[in-house]
Design an enzyme around this catalytic site. Structure first.
Site, PDB file in Angstrom:
ATOM      1  N   ASN A  68       0.872  -1.171   0.000  1.00 26.37           N
ATOM      2  CA  ASN A  68       0.000   0.000   0.000  1.00 26.37           C
ATOM      3  C   ASN A  68       0.909   1.222   0.000  1.00 26.37           C
ATOM      4  O   ASN A  68       1.493   1.555   1.023  1.00 26.37           O
ATOM      5  CB  ASN A  68      -0.904  -0.012   1.251  1.00 26.37           C
ATOM      6  CG  ASN A  68      -1.710   1.270   1.379  1.00 26.37           C
ATOM      7  OD1 ASN A  68      -1.736   2.092   0.464  1.00 26.37           O
ATOM      8  ND2 ASN A  68      -2.367   1.435   2.519  1.00 26.37           N
ATOM      9  N   GLU A  71      -5.370  -4.739  10.540  1.00 23.47           N
ATOM     10  CA  GLU A  71      -4.348  -3.713  10.718  1.00 23.47           C
ATOM     11  C   GLU A  71      -4.598  -2.973  12.024  1.00 23.47           C
ATOM     12  O   GLU A  71      -5.396  -2.021  12.062  1.00 23.47           O
ATOM     13  CB  GLU A  71      -4.391  -2.708   9.555  1.00 23.47           C
ATOM     14  CG  GLU A  71      -4.082  -3.318   8.205  1.00 23.47           C
ATOM     15  CD  GLU A  71      -3.476  -2.285   7.248  1.00 23.47           C
ATOM     16  OE1 GLU A  71      -2.410  -2.585   6.698  1.00 23.47           O
ATOM     17  OE2 GLU A  71      -4.045  -1.189   7.089  1.00 23.47           O
ATOM     18  N   SER A  99       3.492  -2.106  10.302  1.00 26.57           N
ATOM     19  CA  SER A  99       4.934  -2.211  10.522  1.00 26.57           C
ATOM     20  C   SER A  99       5.496  -3.588  10.179  1.00 26.57           C
ATOM     21  O   SER A  99       6.454  -4.050  10.795  1.00 26.57           O
ATOM     22  CB  SER A  99       5.303  -1.804  11.953  1.00 26.57           C
ATOM     23  OG  SER A  99       4.950  -0.438  12.190  1.00 26.57           O
ATOM     24  N   HIS A 131      -9.517   1.380   4.902  1.00 27.56           N
ATOM     25  CA  HIS A 131      -8.243   1.562   5.610  1.00 27.56           C
ATOM     26  C   HIS A 131      -8.469   2.479   6.806  1.00 27.56           C
ATOM     27  O   HIS A 131      -9.267   3.421   6.731  1.00 27.56           O
ATOM     28  CB  HIS A 131      -7.190   2.157   4.668  1.00 27.56           C
ATOM     29  CG  HIS A 131      -5.813   2.071   5.234  1.00 27.56           C
ATOM     30  ND1 HIS A 131      -5.355   2.967   6.176  1.00 27.56           N
ATOM     31  CD2 HIS A 131      -4.814   1.174   5.046  1.00 27.56           C
ATOM     32  CE1 HIS A 131      -4.124   2.624   6.531  1.00 27.56           C
ATOM     33  NE2 HIS A 131      -3.769   1.543   5.855  1.00 27.56           N
ATOM     34  N   GLU A 163      -6.851   4.839   7.881  1.00 29.45           N
ATOM     35  CA  GLU A 163      -6.614   6.266   7.598  1.00 29.45           C
ATOM     36  C   GLU A 163      -7.843   6.902   6.949  1.00 29.45           C
ATOM     37  O   GLU A 163      -8.110   8.086   7.149  1.00 29.45           O
ATOM     38  CB  GLU A 163      -5.355   6.414   6.722  1.00 29.45           C
ATOM     39  CG  GLU A 163      -4.098   6.127   7.541  1.00 29.45           C
ATOM     40  CD  GLU A 163      -2.942   5.513   6.769  1.00 29.45           C
ATOM     41  OE1 GLU A 163      -2.940   5.551   5.527  1.00 29.45           O
ATOM     42  OE2 GLU A 163      -2.034   4.966   7.432  1.00 29.45           O
ATOM     43  N   GLY A 195       2.660   2.375  10.774  1.00 27.19           N
ATOM     44  CA  GLY A 195       3.617   3.465  10.621  1.00 27.19           C
ATOM     45  C   GLY A 195       4.346   3.831  11.897  1.00 27.19           C
ATOM     46  O   GLY A 195       5.025   4.843  11.965  1.00 27.19           O
ATOM     47  N   LYS A 252       0.131   4.228  -0.184  1.00 33.69           N
ATOM     48  CA  LYS A 252      -0.490   5.412   0.428  1.00 33.69           C
ATOM     49  C   LYS A 252      -0.247   6.633  -0.476  1.00 33.69           C
ATOM     50  O   LYS A 252      -0.165   6.482  -1.688  1.00 33.69           O
ATOM     51  CB  LYS A 252       0.013   5.605   1.860  1.00 33.69           C
ATOM     52  CG  LYS A 252      -0.157   4.315   2.684  1.00 33.69           C
ATOM     53  CD  LYS A 252       0.024   4.500   4.153  1.00 33.69           C
ATOM     54  CE  LYS A 252      -0.148   3.154   4.860  1.00 33.69           C
ATOM     55  NZ  LYS A 252      -0.109   3.280   6.312  1.00 33.69           N
TER      56      LYS A 252
HETATM   57  P1  13P Z   1       3.078   0.414   7.690  1.00 39.56           P
HETATM   58  O1  13P Z   1       3.580  -0.888   7.094  1.00 39.56           O
HETATM   59  O2  13P Z   1       3.805   1.613   7.195  1.00 39.56           O
HETATM   60  O3  13P Z   1       2.951   0.328   9.168  1.00 39.56           O
HETATM   61  O4  13P Z   1       1.577   0.600   7.115  1.00 39.56           O
HETATM   62  C1  13P Z   1       0.699  -0.467   7.191  1.00 39.56           C
HETATM   63  C2  13P Z   1      -0.529  -0.111   6.446  1.00 39.56           C
HETATM   64  O5  13P Z   1      -1.275   0.772   6.842  1.00 39.56           O
HETATM   65  C3  13P Z   1      -0.795  -0.825   5.190  1.00 39.56           C
HETATM   66  O6  13P Z   1      -2.069  -0.552   4.710  1.00 39.56           O
END
Ligand code: 13P
Length: 251
Positions: free
Chosen positions: A9, A166, A210, A95, A97, A172, A11
């Protein structure tokens, strides 16, 4: 035994130049890998990524969001048929976010999944608890509520989704769920899917938060972890390739 699915992803990251270099390195380095893989790129780069991925079948193209509406006056939204124009195979829905920064509700996420499914695009449905919810002992209740909405709206089609656990506190932050913590939640989700459809075995449940080159193998060794949804580490070819290798070697 399902092949592990390793999905990146990206982002809101990338540029024409950076994407070309990243995808070329991933393609060059992934010859012979046996996992399934995909990259979920920003909508602005779908055409570029489609062209770069053309002619190979290991790395599928994915998007990061889809409108719950079919077409019309929804400024800024991207429809299922637009994603179909770029032969998109996967789309992330729900997601954390988007739930957090765009106030997406469980019901909206469920309808986005439905829109994807009816267009033949596999939704990667994300669920996960916040740190406060985990500390309050609500993890199971939260993820079950989020998944229940998707099951309720999609009925027997639920067997066609990919699910991603997640935990918000692991995204992150460099703070990964331990393999045991992740497995415990995956087992809960697996049981909920089993109760919803006779075909639950075909649903991959990914872990995201992560995941990196160092911890992927241990996470992917858990019985109910069928792959990974990778954020930061998907932006570095060497790291993403190492996770793909872990996915290819996992049994
Ligand atoms: P990270 O791997 O940067 O923690 O992000 C995970 C994520 O949100 C994948 O959709």
């Amino acid at each position: 035994m399902k092949k592990k699915l390793i999905a990146g992803n990206w982002k809101m990251n990338g540029s024409l130049a950076a994407n070309a270099s990243l995808l070329q390195s991933v393609l060059d380095g992934s010859a012979g890998m046996t996992c399934q893989a995909g990259v979920c790129v920003p909508a602005a780069y779908l055409a570029q990524a489609q062209a770069l991925l053309h002619g190979q079948s290991l790395i599928a193209l994915g998007a990061q969001d889809i409108s719950s509406h079919e077409a019309g006056a929804y400024t800024g939204e991207i429809s299922a048929s637009m994603l179909q124009d770029f032969a998109v195979r996967y789309v992330i829905v729900g997601h954390s976010e988007r739930r957090q920064f765009h106030a997406e509700s469980d019901s909206l996420v469920a309808h986005k999944a439905q829109r994807a499914l009816s267009a033949g695009i596999t939704p990667i449905v994300c669920v996960g608890e916040s740190l406060a919810e985990r500390e309050a002992g609500q993890t199971e209740a939260v993820v079950k509520r989020q998944l229940a909405a998707v099951i309720h709206t999609n009925g027997h089609c639920i067997s066609e989704i990919v699910l991603a656990y997640e935990p918000v506190w692991a995204i992150g932050t460099g703070r990964t769920a331990t393999p045991e913590q992740a497995q415990a939640v995956h087992a809960v989700l697996r049981a909920q899917l089993n109760a919803a459809t006779a075909h639950a075995a075909r649903i991959s449940i990914l872990y995201g938060g992560s995941m990196n080159a160092g911890n992927a193998a241990q996470l992917l060794a858990q019985p109910d972890i069928d792959g990974g949804l990778i954020g930061g580490a998907a932006l570095k070819a060497a790291d993403f390739l190492a996770i793909m290798a872990a996915g290819s070697n996992a049994v």
